[in-house]
Design an enzyme around this catalytic site. Structure first.
Site, mmCIF file in Angstrom:
data_model
loop_
_atom_site.group_PDB
_atom_site.id
_atom_site.type_symbol
_atom_site.label_atom_id
_atom_site.label_comp_id
_atom_site.label_asym_id
_atom_site.label_seq_id
_atom_site.Cartn_x
_atom_site.Cartn_y
_atom_site.Cartn_z
ATOM 1 N N LYS A 125 44.974 -23.749 -32.973
ATOM 2 C CA LYS A 125 43.952 -23.394 -31.968
ATOM 3 C C LYS A 125 44.244 -21.982 -31.494
ATOM 4 C CE LYS A 125 40.505 -25.256 -29.517
ATOM 5 N NZ LYS A 125 39.592 -26.371 -29.782
ATOM 6 N N ASP A 165 34.637 -22.783 -30.135
ATOM 7 C CA ASP A 165 35.049 -23.691 -29.060
ATOM 8 C C ASP A 165 34.338 -23.159 -27.812
ATOM 9 O OD1 ASP A 165 37.039 -26.000 -28.368
ATOM 10 O OD2 ASP A 165 37.400 -24.554 -26.789
HETATM 11 N N1 LIG Z 1 32.157 -27.031 -30.288
HETATM 12 C C1 LIG Z 1 32.819 -27.938 -30.984
HETATM 13 O O1 LIG Z 1 32.554 -28.149 -32.169
HETATM 14 C C2 LIG Z 1 33.875 -28.764 -30.344
HETATM 15 C C3 LIG Z 1 34.130 -28.675 -28.989
HETATM 16 N N2 LIG Z 1 35.034 -29.536 -28.430
HETATM 17 C C4 LIG Z 1 35.303 -29.501 -27.001
HETATM 18 O O2 LIG Z 1 34.119 -29.815 -26.281
HETATM 19 C C5 LIG Z 1 34.127 -29.171 -25.005
HETATM 20 C C6 LIG Z 1 32.871 -28.337 -24.842
HETATM 21 O O3 LIG Z 1 32.855 -27.332 -25.858
HETATM 22 P P1 LIG Z 1 31.524 -26.616 -26.344
HETATM 23 O O4 LIG Z 1 30.348 -27.445 -26.000
HETATM 24 O O5 LIG Z 1 31.729 -26.204 -27.733
HETATM 25 O O6 LIG Z 1 31.577 -25.319 -25.463
HETATM 26 P P2 LIG Z 1 30.380 -24.442 -24.899
HETATM 27 O O7 LIG Z 1 30.951 -23.144 -24.540
HETATM 28 O O8 LIG Z 1 29.218 -24.499 -25.809
HETATM 29 O O9 LIG Z 1 30.010 -25.261 -23.593
HETATM 30 C C7 LIG Z 1 30.956 -25.577 -22.628
HETATM 31 C C8 LIG Z 1 30.245 -26.236 -21.489
HETATM 32 O O10 LIG Z 1 31.182 -26.684 -20.527
HETATM 33 C C9 LIG Z 1 30.874 -26.102 -19.282
HETATM 34 N N3 LIG Z 1 32.126 -25.808 -18.601
HETATM 35 C C10 LIG Z 1 33.111 -24.971 -18.984
HETATM 36 N N4 LIG Z 1 34.069 -24.953 -18.078
HETATM 37 C C11 LIG Z 1 33.681 -25.800 -17.103
HETATM 38 C C12 LIG Z 1 34.237 -26.203 -15.892
HETATM 39 N N5 LIG Z 1 35.406 -25.715 -15.484
HETATM 40 N N6 LIG Z 1 33.550 -27.118 -15.152
HETATM 41 C C13 LIG Z 1 32.362 -27.603 -15.570
HETATM 42 N N7 LIG Z 1 31.781 -27.237 -16.713
HETATM 43 C C14 LIG Z 1 32.430 -26.354 -17.458
HETATM 44 C C15 LIG Z 1 30.122 -24.825 -19.580
HETATM 45 O O11 LIG Z 1 29.313 -24.434 -18.513
HETATM 46 C C16 LIG Z 1 29.309 -25.278 -20.781
HETATM 47 O O12 LIG Z 1 28.187 -25.968 -20.373
HETATM 48 C C17 LIG Z 1 35.454 -28.389 -24.949
HETATM 49 O O13 LIG Z 1 36.439 -29.216 -24.393
HETATM 50 C C18 LIG Z 1 35.757 -28.171 -26.432
HETATM 51 O O14 LIG Z 1 37.121 -27.948 -26.653
HETATM 52 C C19 LIG Z 1 35.667 -30.489 -29.163
HETATM 53 C C20 LIG Z 1 35.448 -30.597 -30.503
HETATM 54 C C21 LIG Z 1 34.622 -29.680 -31.214
HETATM 55 O O1 LIG Z 2 35.597 -26.819 -36.257
HETATM 56 C C1 LIG Z 2 36.710 -26.441 -35.924
HETATM 57 O O2 LIG Z 2 37.577 -26.048 -36.672
HETATM 58 C C2 LIG Z 2 37.022 -26.392 -34.447
HETATM 59 C C3 LIG Z 2 36.979 -27.705 -33.801
HETATM 60 C C4 LIG Z 2 37.759 -27.689 -32.541
HETATM 61 O O3 LIG Z 2 38.183 -26.673 -32.063
HETATM 62 C C5 LIG Z 2 38.038 -28.953 -31.923
HETATM 63 O O4 LIG Z 2 37.951 -29.982 -32.605
HETATM 64 O O5 LIG Z 2 38.398 -28.972 -30.733
#
Ligand SMILES: NC(=O)C1=CN([C@@H]2O[C@H](COP(=O)(O)OP(=O)(O)OC[C@H]3O[C@@H](n4cnc5c(N)ncnc54)[C@H](O)[C@@H]3O)[C@@H](O)[C@H]2O)C=CC1
Ligand SMILES: O=C(O)CCC(=O)C(=O)O
Length: 443
Positions: A125, A165
């Site tokens: 990461k 992410d």
């Molecule tokens: N994008 C992906 O493929 C993956 C993402 N994740 C996890 O999912 C979660 C969301 O990631 P994404 O949707 O990709 O990110 P993103 O950047 O698209 O969205 C993040 C969301 O969380 C909100 N957020 C961030 N910090 C916050 C806080 N302190 N309090 C309330 N809301 C908050 C933001 O406003 C936004 O709506 C993270 O934990 C990430 O590590 C896990 C697996 C894969």
């Molecule tokens: O698609 C990837 O390699 C990132 C996925 C990721 O960061 C996560 O699973 O939290």
């Protein structure tokens, strides 16, 4: 004191300023007690000592020039945690809260998550304390180019393949890919989440949210419940939350909440996803604008407190966003299942309360593995120089998520923890990595 508890105490002493990493390690190590008792080979091979220490940590300066001509400096990270079963794989987080402990927790979780996918990817990461919010495209590009100027020395299609992410979406991946190509002079699948014209995979954008629902659907089905007709609370309004909302709605559920870092919306008639996509994906705006599209919806400032009555809760924003008080509200309101779309969104205390109250609980390393799994499918397509259809990728994703559910369910049963999917996920993810580490000798 057991060997596992002793290792945990040593880990805490060694990493005193990394609470998120210790939290993630506590959950994993505690789950592994029965595995270590039944299999002395893991202790003999010092697996815990090795698996909790990253193979490599890269930390670097990221200087860039803002639109006013002022030099800005951020801190960049890549933690290459474990390569026993494949090249390091995991996203890049761009958020002011990023520090070494946060990236280590995410990298550590990624080891077990990636193993659960059944695909050959190790755990890593990275990210930076850079905040893309409020920056111009030009500033984001300047940052991404500088970040990649250093990172490109340490990654490659067969070495380490970063992705998106929090804060890193298609725009950032594009700028980083361009800089990698320019410096290294190779066109290869070094990043995933790429644009469809230049090596990206169909369904990667949707994969984490869709995968979350495929696993949740299977978990509910195997426990006599149905996602069809369920009322669902989702937090977050980013990539994971948006596509979780989309798939939940397609499966017949009604999603009634979303949140961002400034507030949350409650729409009793069901979230209008077109409005959310416009606000978040096009305008990069705030959820407070949602009321302009849906005047009957409620907007509340501040952290989402999980006070809205629901059957299923899907935290999809960030770590530790669902605490003990939130858990008590969900339980009191009759919620029967929680599945984590985000990484470690539920505190240890809240998880305990949820499990003790008899709710189904799917941990992030299983429930959100669809994103990284589809990234691994993107890597396969890049290696083959082929592109699969949306339907092909989506079918593979669904199959992977259903298999993950059954693997974690079976692992929990095997060790006498039936229905405890936290224990099941940690054990099922661990065994393959640990056995590969033993096979590869002391390294
Ligand atoms: N994008 C992906 O493929 C993956 C993402 N994740 C996890 O999912 C979660 C969301 O990631 P994404 O949707 O990709 O990110 P993103 O950047 O698209 O969205 C993040 C969301 O969380 C909100 N957020 C961030 N910090 C916050 C806080 N302190 N309090 C309330 N809301 C908050 C933001 O406003 C936004 O709506 C993270 O934990 C990430 O590590 C896990 C697996 C894969
Ligand atoms: O698609 C990837 O390699 C990132 C996925 C990721 O960061 C996560 O699973 O939290």
């Amino acid at each position: 004191m057991s060997y596992v508890s002793e290792q945990l105490e040593k880990l805490k002493a060694k990493n005193p300023n990394e609470p998120e990493f210790i939290q993630a390690a506590t959950e994993v190590l505690t789950s592994l007690e029965p595995v270590f008792e039944a299999n002395p080979k893991y202790q003999e091979n010092a697996i815990l000592e090795r698996i909790t220490e990253p193979e490599r940590v890269i930390m670097f300066r990221v200087p860039w020039v803002d639109d006013n001509g002022k030099v800005q400096v951020n801190r960049g990270f890549r933690v290459q945690f474990n390569s026993a079963i494949g090249p390091y794989k995991g996203g890049l987080r761009l958020h002011p809260s990023v520090n070494l402990g946060v990236i280590k927790f995410l990298g550590f979780e990624q080891i077990f998550k990636n193993s659960l996918t059944g695909l050959p990817i190790g755990g890593g990461k990275g990210g930076s304390d850079f905040d893309p919010k409020g920056k111009s495209d030009n500033e984001v590009m300047a940052f991404c180019q500088s970040f990649m100027t250093e990172l490109c020395k340490h990654i490659g299609a067969d070495t380490d393949v970063p992705a998106g992410d929090i804060g890193t979406g298609a725009r950032e991946i594009g700028y980083m890919f361009g800089q990698y190509k320019r410096i290294r002079n190779v066109y290869e699948g070094v990043l995933t989440g790429k644009g469809l014209n230049w090596g990206g995979s169909l369904a990667r954008t949707e994969a984490t949210g869709y995968g979350l629902l495929y696993l949740t659907e299977e978990m509910l089905k195997c426990n006599g419940k149905d996602i069809n007709g369920a009322t669902v609370c989702i937090s977050g309004a980013g990539n994971v939350a948006i596509y979780a909302t989309q798939k939940a709605t397609e499966l017949g559920a009604k999603v009634v909440t979303l949140s961002d870092s400034t507030g949350w919306v409650y729409d009793a008639e069901g979230i209008d996803l077109d409005a959310v996509k416009e606000i978040k994906e096009v305008k990069r705006g705030r959820l407070s604008e949602y009321k302009n599209y849906r005047p009957n919806a409620e907007y509340h400032e501040g952290k989402f407190d999980w006070s809205v009555k629901c059957d299923v809760a899907l935290p999809c924003a960030t770590q530790n966003e669902l605490n003990a008080d939130d858990a008590k509200r969900l339980i009191a309101n009759g919620c029967y299942a929680v599945a984590e779309g985000a990484n470690m969104p539920t505190t240890l205390e809240a998880t305990k309360l949820i499990q003790e109250a008899g709710l189904l609980f799917a941990p992030g390393k299983a429930a959100n593995a669809g994103g990284v799994a589809t990234s691994a499918l993107e890597m396969s397509q890049n290696s083959q120089r082929l592109s699969w259809t949306f339907e092909e990728v989506d079918a593979k994703l669904k199959n992977i998520m259903v298999n993950i559910f059954h693997n974690i369910d079976n692992a929990a049963k095997k060790y006498g923890y039936e229905g405890n999917y936290v224990v099941g996920a940690n054990i099922a993810g661990f065994e393959k990595v640990a056995d590969s580490m033993i096979a590869q000798g002391v390294c």
